[in-house]
Design an enzyme around this catalytic site. Structure first.
Site, mmCIF file in Angstrom:
data_model
loop_
_atom_site.group_PDB
_atom_site.id
_atom_site.type_symbol
_atom_site.label_atom_id
_atom_site.label_comp_id
_atom_site.label_asym_id
_atom_site.label_seq_id
_atom_site.Cartn_x
_atom_site.Cartn_y
_atom_site.Cartn_z
ATOM 1 N N SER A 1 0.766 -1.205 -0.140
ATOM 2 C CA SER A 1 0.044 -0.053 0.069
ATOM 3 C C SER A 1 0.935 1.346 -0.103
ATOM 4 C CB SER A 1 -0.871 0.052 1.307
ATOM 5 O OG SER A 1 -1.522 1.219 1.591
ATOM 6 N N TYR B 1 -3.395 -0.847 9.955
ATOM 7 C CA TYR B 1 -3.130 -1.144 8.618
ATOM 8 C C TYR B 1 -1.921 -0.689 8.039
ATOM 9 C CZ TYR B 1 -4.393 -1.009 3.664
ATOM 10 O OH TYR B 1 -4.527 -0.988 2.077
#
Length: 255
Positions: free
Chosen positions: A146, A159
């Site tokens: 990400s 996350y």
């Protein structure tokens, strides 16, 4: 000259692939010739995705299992073994999100995010790699990072920690499994317009921030991730190992 990007004869497992970006990774690999194994925790969603791809003429099957549950993962691979599947390509795509300030974050919510993104990547990759090594044919493992593998944003600390871990786990896997002709790399998607991001897209302030902070001046589309997935799954990337490729419209390059 053979097509470097041809996946004919290969079998690919994509986790979390009944919808969203995972579905497009699966579709891209199918278009390149691979047989596809989809995964979801929901049978109805999985059946719908299988039907959609089969209607386009692709060879597709699927398994319901929780990638963060070791017993579920081991059992699913035993079922695949019994069915004669030999996985050549793995994309560890399954993921969830939880937005909350760190000071208010419960341990169970922290752990679930870490488990689904980081621990699951280890569990599924371990099963695939053991089988690739035993077959002595090499293979491709593609993890999904990400923008938060590099940068942080408020309210998504677990996350961010997990995706930073995925980046380094990718390097560890490449280091250990490279001698077996297994290439392990990662894709780092930027801001992609998916159903899961609908609320963010409809938030005018956030939508404008994404556009203004991205050189491409727009959100990416799921289809724009397919080419990178095909490249990393194919023989074109045989000497690429331990890398993360960001598909972000230039977001990480811009101050």
């Amino acid at each position: 000259m053979n097509n470097l990007f041809d996946l004919t004869g290969k079998t690919a497992l994509i986790t979390g692939s009944s919808r969203g970006i995972g579905f497009y990774y699966a579709k891209g690999l199918a278009q390149a010739g691979a047989k596809i194994i989809l995964n979801s925790t929901n049978q109805g969603s999985l059946d719908k995705a299988i039907s959609l791809l089969q209607a386009e003429g692709y060879q597709v099957s699927g398994y319901v299992f929780d990638v963060a549950n070791e017993a579920h993962v081991v059992n699913a691979f035993q079922q695949m073994d019994e069915s004669g599947y030999k996985i050549d390509i793995l994309i560890n795509n399954a993921g969830i999100q939880h937005r909350q300030p760190l000071t208010e974050l419960a341990l169970k919510d922290w752990q679930r995010i870490i488990d689904v993104h980081l621990t699951a990547t280890f569990l599924v990759s371990r099963e695939v790699a053991n089988r690739m090594i035993a077959r002595n044919v090499g293979g491709k493992i593609i993890n999904i990072g990400s923008l938060t593998s590099e940068q942080a944003r408020a309210t998504i600390a677990p996350y961010t920690a997990a995706k930073g871990g995925v980046k380094m786990l990718t390097k560890a896997m490449a280091t250990e499994w490279g001698e077996y002709n297994i290439q392990v790399n990662a894709i780092g998607p930027g801001y992609i317009a998916t159903e899961m991001n609908t609320a963010l897209i409809e938030n005018q302030t956030f939508n404008e921030w994404v556009k203004n902070s991205t050189p491409a001046q727009r959100w990416g589309t799921p289809e724009e991730l397919m080419g990178t997935a095909i490249y990393l799954a194919s023989s074109a990337s045989n000497y690429v190992n331990g890398q993360i490729i960001y598909v972000d419209g230039g977001w990480l390059s811009m101050l």
